[in-house]
Design an enzyme around this catalytic site. Sequence first.
Site, mmCIF file in Angstrom:
data_model
loop_
_atom_site.group_PDB
_atom_site.id
_atom_site.type_symbol
_atom_site.label_atom_id
_atom_site.label_comp_id
_atom_site.label_asym_id
_atom_site.label_seq_id
_atom_site.Cartn_x
_atom_site.Cartn_y
_atom_site.Cartn_z
ATOM 1 C CE LYS A 179 -1.772 3.024 2.049
ATOM 2 N NZ LYS A 179 -1.540 4.452 1.685
ATOM 3 C CB SER A 233 3.534 10.194 11.391
ATOM 4 O OG SER A 233 2.244 9.636 11.276
ATOM 5 C CB CYS A 260 12.954 8.375 9.449
ATOM 6 S SG CYS A 260 13.933 7.012 8.849
#
Length: 484
Positions: free
Chosen positions: A175, A228, A283
């Site tokens: 996805k 997140s 990140c």
Amino acid sequence: MTVEVVKNYINGKWVESKSKETRDVFNPATGEVIAKTPMSTREETLEAIKVANAAFDRWRSTPALTRVRHLNRIRDAFEENFEELAKILTMEQGKAIDESRGEYRRTIENLECATSVPSLQMGYNSEDIAAGIDEMVIKQPLGVFFCVAPFNFPGMVPTWFWPFAIGVGNTYIVKPSEQVPLSQVKQFEIIHELGLPRGVLNMVHGGPEAVNTLIESPDTVGMSFVGSSYVGKLLYKKSGEFGKRSQVQGGAKNFITIMPDADLERTVAALITSFYGCAGQRCLAGGVLLAVGDIYEPLKKMIVEASKKYTVGSGLEEGIQMGPLASKKGMENVLGFIEKGLKEGAELLLDGRGVEVPGYPNGYFIGPTIFDNVTREMAIAREEIFGPVIPIIQVKDLEEAIDIIHANPYGNASSVFTSSGKTARDYQYRVKAGNIGINIGVVAPIATFPFSGMKDSFFGDLHGQGRDAVDFFTENKVVVTRWF
Ligand code: NAD
């Protein structure tokens, strides 16, 4: 120009979503809409789960060496299409073309590492645990896994997972982030030509409805999430509720400590890449600079000088070092943090707002930005900015630095720059972060190592990549044998 709605890839076929709801996909350098992502429905997602489930038995009984031969073919095809893949990535995500090439190097490494799963998957066994009784562990695949991916590495992140998952015999659903679906579409177009059995690898575009369906279905077994911490935590809880395995890689605020004995010139070069690479949307990007003692003044001066030379522009132009932010929303978020920093009393040493890029008046550009007079309580020192912003805090010693780091909820990465082995060892021993850098600005583990993370940056136990991936995607079955 007609803007196409990207298709799902289910059971080896391209399928148009019937959903009326779509999201625009923008070229962040120009602000133009270049595609649309459908918000796939529950029924469409269930169809992907059904075919992946149906493909499982046959795929798991395919010999492991045959399975990874497919991965080798995909690896070679990605290599052949390397430049085009990198260009599409830059078009939808914005990052400088060399950064997209770097991302595809890593993508290919993930596939290369996953081709070693036949040896990594071999179990262990023991003879005569009692007289004439043998015991062994066999590692078996479990069924249908899926990943939910973020917008910042649209080419690479799914390959942290699916090559390992299908390599050990599971089937899979990707996805992608609805903001950047095109890199995955291109990858699946390439894979489509390579004879992977139908249903083994599928793709469903969309948002919460598709993701919730994947978690809730009794026919999926586990999720790899990257995004997140806020969303990750919600989905981690939900996965637990539905009895799913999950590994959740969340957000970050990575502290970088500069000791007075650091080699300043080389340190500054590494810091620039850490804070500004991918326009700060990593990140593993530097989040706050902690300057220990006297290094503060010379460090500040050198980093401002180096930042002024950093080139900003459209990612597709060769030689550009920093592209735009990936979305208007992302840009506004970073601008909001800069405003907040000023309001809370920090001082701008370099202001990247309003940077002009000739020929790209509508791009989402922010130039290198540096804040001085930052205190540990300020939002820019605590929260993930996800933009090219360096907040500098002066601290008196390593103890104060570690105290600030440990007060933060995230624990993705942290680095120290020093020429003392003792300080470095102390840092790696004590600092609570999953990836520690010693004189390294971007602590990115290669494919054979786990992509670690602690505290709110990771929920779960087994990480992505490497041997951890093999364990995550398999179940240990114990067999105890006695022959009469
Ligand atoms: P995000 O959390 O907004 O979205 C990630 C994915 O979750 C997307 O595919 C999105 O469609 C889906 N999603 C969003 N809301 C959902 C909901 N309510 N229910 C179900 N699914 C939902 O993250 P993002 O903005 O795409 O990515 C940026 C974040 O990712 C940053 O915080 C960054 O630090 C993090 N990140 C972490 C790592 C890591 O390895 N730790 C790597 C890359 C990015």
